[in-house]
Motif scaffolding. Structure first.
Motif, PDB file in Angstrom:
ATOM      1  N   ILE A  55       0.841  -1.206   0.000  1.00 29.39           N
ATOM      2  CA  ILE A  55       0.000   0.000   0.000  1.00 29.39           C
ATOM      3  C   ILE A  55       0.873   1.252   0.000  1.00 29.39           C
ATOM      4  CG2 ILE A  55      -1.661   1.335   1.363  1.00 29.39           C
ATOM      5  CD1 ILE A  55      -2.770  -1.410   2.309  1.00 29.39           C
ATOM      6  N   LYS A  56       2.005   1.140   0.672  1.00 26.63           N
ATOM      7  CA  LYS A  56       2.880   2.299   0.812  1.00 26.63           C
ATOM      8  C   LYS A  56       3.459   2.764  -0.531  1.00 26.63           C
ATOM      9  CE  LYS A  56       7.091   2.374   2.548  1.00 26.63           C
ATOM     10  NZ  LYS A  56       8.177   2.005   3.470  1.00 26.63           N
ATOM     11  N   ASN A  57       3.845   1.788  -1.417  1.00 26.49           N
ATOM     12  CA  ASN A  57       4.460   2.259  -2.678  1.00 26.49           C
ATOM     13  C   ASN A  57       3.564   2.091  -3.890  1.00 26.49           C
ATOM     14  OD1 ASN A  57       6.155   1.233  -0.948  1.00 26.49           O
ATOM     15  ND2 ASN A  57       6.822  -0.431  -2.106  1.00 26.49           N
ATOM     16  N   THR A  58       2.293   1.992  -3.702  1.00 24.96           N
ATOM     17  CA  THR A  58       1.456   1.789  -4.877  1.00 24.96           C
ATOM     18  C   THR A  58       0.346   2.838  -4.936  1.00 24.96           C
ATOM     19  OG1 THR A  58       1.833  -0.565  -4.596  1.00 24.96           O
ATOM     20  CG2 THR A  58       0.135   0.071  -6.161  1.00 24.96           C
ATOM     21  N   ALA A  59       0.108   3.298  -6.170  1.00 21.67           N
ATOM     22  CA  ALA A  59      -1.041   4.184  -6.374  1.00 21.67           C
ATOM     23  C   ALA A  59      -2.141   3.360  -7.030  1.00 21.67           C
ATOM     24  CB  ALA A  59      -0.661   5.350  -7.271  1.00 21.67           C
ATOM     25  N   PHE A  60      -3.378   3.733  -6.771  1.00 17.90           N
ATOM     26  CA  PHE A  60      -4.511   2.963  -7.290  1.00 17.90           C
ATOM     27  C   PHE A  60      -5.422   3.899  -8.080  1.00 17.90           C
ATOM     28  CE2 PHE A  60      -3.994  -0.928  -4.801  1.00 17.90           C
ATOM     29  CZ  PHE A  60      -3.120  -0.497  -3.818  1.00 17.90           C
ATOM     30  N   ILE A  61      -5.781   3.442  -9.266  1.00 17.78           N
ATOM     31  CA  ILE A  61      -6.797   4.214  -9.985  1.00 17.78           C
ATOM     32  C   ILE A  61      -7.764   3.239 -10.641  1.00 17.78           C
ATOM     33  CG2 ILE A  61      -5.544   6.343 -10.453  1.00 17.78           C
ATOM     34  CD1 ILE A  61      -4.693   5.307 -13.060  1.00 17.78           C
ATOM     35  N   GLY A  62      -9.012   3.632 -10.752  1.00 17.70           N
ATOM     36  CA  GLY A  62      -9.999   2.790 -11.423  1.00 17.70           C
ATOM     37  C   GLY A  62     -11.405   3.184 -11.042  1.00 17.70           C
ATOM     38  N   GLU A  63     -12.286   2.985 -12.008  1.00 16.13           N
ATOM     39  CA  GLU A  63     -13.698   3.265 -11.743  1.00 16.13           C
ATOM     40  C   GLU A  63     -14.384   1.943 -11.425  1.00 16.13           C
ATOM     41  OE1 GLU A  63     -15.746   5.456 -14.865  1.00 16.13           O
ATOM     42  OE2 GLU A  63     -17.564   4.322 -14.438  1.00 16.13           O
ATOM     43  N   LEU A  64     -15.303   1.962 -10.465  1.00 15.18           N
ATOM     44  CA  LEU A  64     -15.969   0.723 -10.062  1.00 15.18           C
ATOM     45  C   LEU A  64     -17.292   0.563 -10.788  1.00 15.18           C
ATOM     46  CD1 LEU A  64     -15.419   0.765  -6.207  1.00 15.18           C
ATOM     47  CD2 LEU A  64     -14.385  -0.782  -7.864  1.00 15.18           C
ATOM     48  N   ALA A  65     -17.552  -0.687 -11.166  1.00 16.62           N
ATOM     49  CA  ALA A  65     -18.897  -1.009 -11.622  1.00 16.62           C
ATOM     50  C   ALA A  65     -19.658  -1.502 -10.403  1.00 16.62           C
ATOM     51  CB  ALA A  65     -18.844  -2.083 -12.697  1.00 16.62           C
ATOM     52  N   LEU A  66     -20.962  -1.579 -10.488  1.00 15.02           N
ATOM     53  CA  LEU A  66     -21.730  -1.967  -9.303  1.00 15.02           C
ATOM     54  C   LEU A  66     -21.409  -3.385  -8.853  1.00 15.02           C
ATOM     55  CD1 LEU A  66     -25.237  -0.369  -9.869  1.00 15.02           C
ATOM     56  CD2 LEU A  66     -23.190   0.591  -8.839  1.00 15.02           C
ATOM     57  N   ASP A  67     -20.959  -4.254  -9.769  1.00 15.00           N
ATOM     58  CA  ASP A  67     -20.645  -5.627  -9.364  1.00 15.00           C
ATOM     59  C   ASP A  67     -19.230  -5.763  -8.829  1.00 15.00           C
ATOM     60  OD1 ASP A  67     -19.182  -5.253 -11.590  1.00 15.00           O
ATOM     61  OD2 ASP A  67     -19.939  -6.977 -12.709  1.00 15.00           O
ATOM     62  N   GLY A  68     -18.537  -4.652  -8.691  1.00 17.38           N
ATOM     63  CA  GLY A  68     -17.203  -4.714  -8.113  1.00 17.38           C
ATOM     64  C   GLY A  68     -16.089  -4.847  -9.141  1.00 17.38           C
ATOM     65  N   SER A  69     -16.433  -4.926 -10.434  1.00 18.35           N
ATOM     66  CA  SER A  69     -15.372  -4.998 -11.442  1.00 18.35           C
ATOM     67  C   SER A  69     -14.874  -3.590 -11.762  1.00 18.35           C
ATOM     68  CB  SER A  69     -15.895  -5.701 -12.695  1.00 18.35           C
ATOM     69  OG  SER A  69     -16.982  -4.984 -13.207  1.00 18.35           O
ATOM     70  N   LEU A  70     -13.709  -3.541 -12.422  1.00 18.46           N
ATOM     71  CA  LEU A  70     -13.070  -2.243 -12.680  1.00 18.46           C
ATOM     72  C   LEU A  70     -13.273  -1.808 -14.126  1.00 18.46           C
ATOM     73  CD1 LEU A  70      -9.730  -2.702 -10.761  1.00 18.46           C
ATOM     74  CD2 LEU A  70     -11.613  -1.202 -10.169  1.00 18.46           C
ATOM     75  N   ARG A  71     -13.551  -0.538 -14.276  1.00 18.67           N
ATOM     76  CA  ARG A  71     -13.722   0.006 -15.629  1.00 18.67           C
ATOM     77  C   ARG A  71     -12.535   0.912 -15.949  1.00 18.67           C
ATOM     78  NH1 ARG A  71     -19.792   0.964 -14.995  1.00 18.67           N
ATOM     79  NH2 ARG A  71     -20.602  -0.860 -16.104  1.00 18.67           N
ATOM     80  N   PRO A  72     -12.163   0.972 -17.230  1.00 21.99           N
ATOM     81  CA  PRO A  72     -11.052   1.859 -17.603  1.00 21.99           C
ATOM     82  C   PRO A  72     -11.431   3.335 -17.406  1.00 21.99           C
ATOM     83  CG  PRO A  72     -12.070   0.883 -19.534  1.00 21.99           C
ATOM     84  CD  PRO A  72     -12.650   0.189 -18.354  1.00 21.99           C
ATOM     85  N   VAL A  73     -10.432   4.173 -17.198  1.00 25.07           N
ATOM     86  CA  VAL A  73     -10.672   5.597 -16.960  1.00 25.07           C
ATOM     87  C   VAL A  73      -9.836   6.450 -17.917  1.00 25.07           C
ATOM     88  CG1 VAL A  73     -11.287   5.322 -14.552  1.00 25.07           C
ATOM     89  CG2 VAL A  73      -8.895   5.665 -15.176  1.00 25.07           C
ATOM     90  N   PHE A  74     -10.132   7.750 -17.951  1.00 26.28           N
ATOM     91  CA  PHE A  74      -9.397   8.694 -18.802  1.00 26.28           C
ATOM     92  C   PHE A  74      -8.115   9.150 -18.118  1.00 26.28           C
ATOM     93  CE2 PHE A  74     -13.606  10.576 -20.572  1.00 26.28           C
ATOM     94  CZ  PHE A  74     -13.855   9.368 -21.199  1.00 26.28           C
ATOM     95  N   GLY A  75      -7.161   9.560 -18.894  1.00 27.91           N
ATOM     96  CA  GLY A  75      -6.012  10.292 -18.366  1.00 27.91           C
ATOM     97  C   GLY A  75      -4.991   9.461 -17.627  1.00 27.91           C
ATOM     98  N   VAL A  76      -4.985   8.131 -17.877  1.00 26.62           N
ATOM     99  CA  VAL A  76      -4.067   7.268 -17.132  1.00 26.62           C
ATOM    100  C   VAL A  76      -2.610   7.643 -17.392  1.00 26.62           C
ATOM    101  CG1 VAL A  76      -3.245   4.895 -16.916  1.00 26.62           C
ATOM    102  CG2 VAL A  76      -5.686   5.371 -17.009  1.00 26.62           C
ATOM    103  N   LEU A  77      -2.282   7.827 -18.667  1.00 29.29           N
ATOM    104  CA  LEU A  77      -0.867   8.094 -18.986  1.00 29.29           C
ATOM    105  C   LEU A  77      -0.337   9.372 -18.344  1.00 29.29           C
ATOM    106  CD1 LEU A  77       1.590   7.042 -20.526  1.00 29.29           C
ATOM    107  CD2 LEU A  77       0.856   8.437 -22.451  1.00 29.29           C
TER     108      LEU A  77
END
Lengths: 544, 383
Positions: A133-155
């Motif tokens: 947790i200390k050295n990791t960043a997390f990004i992602g949009e959640l779907a209602l079932d808990g899966s992850l959706r891609p997001v804008f501006g990752v790069l």
């Protein structure tokens, strides 16, 4: 109970690190997000709660406060869903995080000063998870079932992690963003659902590393210059434009091939370097325009319709977004029917044409988007379109023609290096013409000229002849003695302004580069003069 | 009618002139009936209507207009913009104009009207390159011979004619279809200043602030032809205003010349029709000079050499200086009817763009060709 995850935010083209702090306390059940979130972030409540429940965890009926720090910068985007949900799960103890966690140790000091009580969290924390947790960043949009959706501006966000002083070295992104994350050349993992990530943090599962897809198919431009018959003058002009990154305006009646030529223009442009690719991809990533989440390896070609609004052309909005001018960065901005664009839209191009970037100023912030594009503008010579047409009569009055042309103001015309006039070809001639030179052959010459320029401008900010500063022009565009007279004649007889002379010299420099000539020669200047048709004053005999 | 006008009569004339919706010959008729403008204005509209044979409505309008007109302000307005009023009875009033059937009561003049030999050059507002070239040459040549060129300061042929004269420091008169304070078309402001600078004048029969209404122009045309011994028509369609000028020249008993054109060009229809009906064919300045009555010839500063185009030789010299390739390019451009674009040029002479560009540049700077709308054409200078 308090927990903290790293995430990233976006300000203009640059990412910044955001810490997502979650506190769960007893009290009336509430869920509040603080730290200048925009509407999608506030709405995350619904997604986060549903995703946590549907992933098989319990959602507590307690008082939940989430802070996005630094709290004074506005945050936008749905990618905070994931760190917020993880924060809640960590606070609930669903993530096994016993022992000393890096983050909680940083808070130990505060604790001793009478800060918040972290003992409970710290005790339940597993050191392995804490380290992750200390050295990791997390990004992602959640779907209602808990899966992850891609997001804008990752790069652009990930690029913030590549800065030298960043302590965070890893990132976890939704699978849909894996290609983009891989392009950043950083340790990136991809996940399909929040459950996978919890398992990974608990040491019960592994996540896959983001990799560039193997099939790196080279996208071929299907249009080729060999399909354009005749139009030698226009083709030559476009070759020069491609070699020196010059802006071009094409004037011609309907059917003279303006669009046809412009569409083939990218086929003779040099390919993007890795850095340029990254920069282009960043812009497209912010705008959510990346197809199949790949690195943009082709030079962009943007051709907005002439009804485009000002903001859409140069960028803007209350949440500033890049406009077409920035989307055409390192590529081509093709404005067909140039004089049909609103006057305001045309004038707004002055800034990007001059400084090659766009500054969008808001009360709280100002954002700079790059806009190094080649402008290819096309227009008819008059409202009806047939002025100078070899067969058809033009039905416009001189006043109409004047009004039509005056929409393109002097300052804009001054910033366009080359003006060319096209005329349609009669069909009987057309059939007998041989097909033209192949794009690949033209590109070879363009690449030669580009290589010369790269060598010339190494160590300078300038990247092409059209961007030369005054001092560089003095250095590299020495007027040959025999040509001094030519320029004087051009000034006096053809009525060129001093600014057009600068453009003529820059274009001559590119012509010389295409020829591989070190010095500027008389012929180069004489040719360059022919590409300034809209500046000429017409027949001097009619002047009094 | 050569008696001097009293100040009061002058003011009344200005009032009367403000009613320019009535044909001038009617107003002259009233002047004959009543003796003076002041007398006319003393009558009631009804009287005028009955005695003059006007409808009552028109007579009423005439009086309303005349009463609303403030002649002293009109004079002030004229003085302010550097113009003056010339009445029919004044000596300065052009002699030729006095001879026509319906001369203007008065003229607003900015600049100088000297006794002069004048020829009108009129034509299309949207001339072809051919028209422009011919007009430029003819106007310049006759101006060099001391002939004053009269035209209408309109776009197209008119402007070219004025421009060519001004360039040769000749004398030219521009007759407007609007008041002198309302210059139309506006882009000719510069040209109008030049016309006055070189000793010419702007002339209008309309009050200082009259708008350029369509019905003013045929009226204006009779002054153009009225001022001139001959009228030369260069280009114009069947419905062209130039034909109206020619018609009024015919009515005034003046000579009409027309420059023949291609039979398939819309712009040639007017002059070719005139030729069919008996107008003189005009090819050179000499044709115009020969059309003048003998009384006029004495006042000219004839330059037999200037009549033949004096620049013919210089063109040859210029061409001789060219190299072979440039000569070839020039031939091609010279031979092209409506100008030739760079693409076509490159294609026809089978040369590279850079080579053709250099050649074109040399030709252009030598003044042999010119470029407009992306097409290279023979320059007027080489003519």
């Amino acid at each position: 109970m308090l927990s903290k995850f790293w995430s990233l935010g976006l300000k203009g083209m640059d990412g910044f690190i955001v810490s997502v702090e979650v506190d769960i306390a007893s009290g009336l059940p509430t869920y509040s997000v603080v730290g200048l979130p925009d509407t999608p972030i506030k709405e995350s409540k619904g997604r986060v709660i549903a995703a946590i429940r549907n992933s098989g965890f319990d959602f507590p009926a307690r008082k939940i406060t989430i802070n996005l720090a630094p709290a004074e910068i506005k945050k936008a985007g749905t990618h905070f869903d994931l760190p917020m949900a993880l924060g809640i799960l960590l606070s609930l103890g669903e993530i096994n995080n016993s022992g000393e966690s890096g983050f909680s140790s940083s808070y130990q000091a505060k604790k001793s000063e009478g800060g918040f009580n972290l003992t409970e969290v710290a005790r339940s924390a597993g050191s392995a998870a804490a380290e992750k947790i200390k050295n990791t960043a997390f990004i992602g949009e959640l779907a209602l079932d808990g899966s992850l959706r891609p997001v804008f501006g990752v790069l652009p966000m990930i690029m913030a992690l590549k800065k030298k002083n960043s302590k965070i070295k890893n990132i976890i992104v939704p699978s849909g963003n894996s290609e983009e994350a891989a392009a950043a050349k950083i340790n990136a993992l991809k996940a399909d659902s929040i459950k996978d990530i919890v398992n990974y943090l608990n040491g019960e599962g592994e996540l896959e590393v983001c990799r560039k897809s193997e099939k790196n198919e080279e996208v071929q431009i299907s249009e080729d210059f060999s399909e354009v018959k005749s139009q030698a003058f226009a083709k030559r002009a476009l070759e020069i434009a491609a070699a020196g990154f010059h802006n071009v305006i094409m004037v011609g009646p309907p059917g003279s091939g303006k669009s046809m030529l412009s569409k083939r223009f990218p086929s003779i442009l040099p390919s993007l370097s890795y850095e340029e690719c990254l920069e282009v991809t960043k812009i497209y990533s912010i705008s959510g325009l990346i197809k199949s989440s790949k690195l943009m390896s082709l030079r962009p070609f943007r051709n907005p319709h002439h009804t485009i609004s000002n903001a859409a052309l140069i960028g803007g909005g209350s949440n500033p977004r890049p406009g077409e001018a920035s989307l055409a960065h390192y590529g081509v901005l093709f404005l067909d029917e140039f004089s049909e664009f609103s006057r305001a839209a045309i004038e707004s191009l002055r800034e990007p044409l001059e400084s090659r970037e766009i500054t969008i100023a808001r009360v709280k912030e100002s954002i700079v988007y790059p806009a190094k594009f080649i402008l290819i503008a096309a227009m008819n010579p008059c409202p009806c379109g047939y002025l100078s047409h070899p067969q058809k009569e033009c039905a416009c009055t001189p006043l109409q023609v004047h009004k039509y042309r005056s929409k393109i103001s002097g300052p804009i015309l001054d910033r366009i290096d080359m003006h060319i006039q096209l005329s349609p070809i009669k069909y009987d001639e057309w059939a007998s013409l041989p097909s033209g030179e192949k794009s690949s052959d033209i590109k070879k010459r363009v690449l030669g000229a580009v290589a010369i320029q790269q060598k010339r401008f190494s160590g300078s900010k300038t990247s092409a002849n059209s961007f030369m500063s005054i001092s560089e022009m003095k250095k590299y565009c020495k007027i040959p003695e025999s040509a001094g007279r030519i320029l004087e004649i051009a000034m006096n007889k053809m009525g060129f302004s001093a600014r057009s002379l600068d453009k003529i010299l820059k274009v001559s420099r590119t012509i010389a580069d295409l020829e591989g000539s070190e010095d500027l020669k008389k012929e180069h200047i004489m040719e360059a003069v022919q590409y300034r048709i809209l500046d000429k004053v017409g027949d001097m005999a009619l002047k009094y | 009618m050569n008696k001097k006008l009293s100040e009061e009569e002058k003011l009344s004339r200005i009032k009367l002139n403000s009613f320019f919706f009535l044909r001038t010959d009617w107003i002259w008729r009233f002047l004959d009936i009543y003796g003076s403008a002041s007398e006319i204005l003393k009558k009631s509209p009804k009287e005028i209507a009955v005695e003059g044979g006007l409808s009552f409505d028109t007579a009423q309008k005439l009086f309303d207009k005349a009463l609303n007109c403030r002649p002293d302000e009109e004079i002030k307005l004229a003085e302010k913009s550097g113009a003056r009023l010339i009445f029919f009875e004044d000596d300065e009033y052009p002699r030729l104009l006095k001879e026509i059937y319906d001369p203007p009561l008065m003229l607003y003049v900015k600049g100088e009207i000297k006794p002069q030999v004048a020829v009108a050059i009129v034509g299309a507002r949207k001339p072809t390159d051919y028209g422009i070239r011919v007009c430029h040459k003819l106007s310049g040549d006759i101006a060099l011979n001391g002939i004053t060129v009269v035209s209408g300061l309109a776009r197209g042929i008119d402007s070219v004619a004025h421009g060519a004269v001004v360039k040769n420091k000749g004398n030219t008169l521009a007759v407007l279809g609007s008041g002198l304070n309302v210059l139309y078309p506006r882009e000719n402001k510069n040209l109008s200043e030049k016309i006055i600078e070189t000793g010419g004048a702007l002339i209008s029969e309309f009050p200082m602030s009259a708008e350029p209404l369509p019905q003013h122009f045929p009226r204006r045309n009779r002054i153009i032809s009225g001022l001139s011994y001959s009228t030369v028509v260069i280009e114009g369609s069947y419905k062209s205003g130039s034909l109206i000028t020619a018609k009024s020249a015919l009515e005034q008993g003046r000579e009409i010349l027309a420059v023949p054109g291609h039979i398939d060009s819309e712009m040639s229809k007017g002059p070719n029709k005139l030729i069919k009906e008996g107008a003189c064919v005009c090819e050179t300045a000499m044709d115009i000079i020969l059309s003048l009555p003998s009384e006029a010839l004495g006042n000219l500063n004839l330059k037999p050499k200037g009549v033949k185009s004096g620049s013919d030789r210089s063109e040859k010299v210029k061409i001789e200086k060219l190299d072979e390739f440039e000569k070839e390019v020039y031939k091609l451009i010279e031979g092209s009817e409506r100008g030739i674009a760079m693409d076509a040029l490159v294609h026809k002479i089978e040369a590279s763009v850079p080579a053709a560009s250099s050649a074109v540049f040399e030709l252009e700077t030598a003044g042999l060709i010119t470029m407009s709308d992306g097409k290279y054409k023979k320059s007027l200078m080489s003519n």
